[in-house]
Design an enzyme around this catalytic site. Structure first.
Site, PDB file in Angstrom:
ATOM      1  N   GLU A 186       0.822  -1.205   0.000  1.00 61.86           N
ATOM      2  CA  GLU A 186       0.000   0.000   0.000  1.00 61.86           C
ATOM      3  C   GLU A 186       0.860   1.260   0.000  1.00 61.86           C
ATOM      4  OE1 GLU A 186      -3.448  -2.547   1.246  1.00 61.86           O
ATOM      5  OE2 GLU A 186      -1.526  -2.315   2.251  1.00 61.86           O
ATOM      6  N   THR A 187       0.289   2.304  -0.589  1.00 58.46           N
ATOM      7  CA  THR A 187       0.823   3.654  -0.478  1.00 58.46           C
ATOM      8  C   THR A 187      -0.290   4.537   0.046  1.00 58.46           C
ATOM      9  OG1 THR A 187       2.433   3.363  -2.261  1.00 58.46           O
ATOM     10  CG2 THR A 187       1.788   5.615  -1.739  1.00 58.46           C
TER      11      THR A 187
END
Length: 270
Positions: A45-46
């Protein structure tokens, strides 16, 4: 391209934990741009902070899709902000709801989940997909779906060896999870009433496995409470089988249904 910071969450070693991308000034980015950045970064994830103020809106993208909440990227983002503005409380406005995070002087972050719930699990073909048998399951940890911002199927295994030998059908598990709106599987082995080892397949994010999953840890805390197995503090060991050991602390308070999840985060050198 936006300025992307890189942090390892639930560890004090940049070579451990779960890497997360963090974009602290994402207010001018549209959905397609955020998705493209997350795909280029390639981490599970970002996080994108899309506003400032006392309550900061945050969105989370895996390489494949947006997710409503991500624990390890929340911890990483909170620590990144604390390094710049000082420790204290930060409130994130996520698609799952508001998530307060307290970062202490040692840059250890504690998030408080949205209100969780637990529901029955539909196993269907999942044991076959995992190449497990019913005998591999721990009867004292029955399958359930836990939610504390995202949905996770919790499966308890009777042995550490079964957990270590993770080998699943990626495409079939992806289809199974998409049909049921699951973010990860939380596969657990109980070492003691307060210590668990966990692994989290994450094919819906385009990732075979997450080395640290804060959202699933929160859901697991709700699961333990539902089963009457709650302890004030639970320790989760994750990522060891991937060579990225992570340490996650889960706190259950009798006066609050929400789950607290704690861990460190450290920058990863460019």
């Amino acid at each position: 391209m936006a300025d992307v910071l890189r942090y390892a969450a639930f560890t004090t070693d940049p070579a451990g934990g779960n890497p997360a991308g963090v974009v602290l000034d994402a207010g001018g980015l549209d959905d397609d741009t955020m998705q493209a950045i997350a795909a280029e970064v390639g981490y599970s994830e970002t996080a994108f902070v899309t506003g400032e103020g006392a309550v900061r809106p945050v969105r989370y993208f895996s390489p494949k899709a947006e997710v409503p909440f991500c624990g390890h990227a929340t911890v990483a983002t909170a620590v990144a902000l604390a390094e710049r503005i000082g420790p204290g409380e930060i409130v994130f406005d996520t698609k799952a709801g508001r998530v307060p995070v307290v970062v202490d002087e040692e840059l250890r972050a504690t998030l408080t989940s949205v209100e969780p719930h637990v529901e029955a699990a539909d196993l269907a073909d999942v044991l076959d997909i995992l190449r497990w048998s019913p005998d591999d399951l721990d009867p004292e940890l029955p399958p359930r779906v836990g939610y504390a911002g995202a949905r996770h199927l919790v499966l308890g295994t009777a042995t550490r060896q079964r957990l270590a030998d993770l080998d699943y059908d990626f495409d079939r598990l992806l289809a199974y999870m998409l049909e049921r709106d699951l973010t990860t599987l939380q596969l657990v082995w109980r070492e003691s009433p307060t210590v668990y080892h966990v692994r989290d397949p994450f094919p819906v994010g385009g990732v075979v496995e997450d080395p640290a999953t804060g959202a699933a840890a929160a859901a697991f805390g709700a699961y333990l409470r539902e089963l009457g197995l709650a302890q004030p503090t639970i320790t989760l060991h994750q990522g060891h089988d991937l060579g990225r050991p992570s340490l996650i602390t889960v706190e259950l308070r009798p006066d609050d249904p929400r789950i607290r999840v704690s861990g460190h985060a450290v920058p990863i050198a460019s």
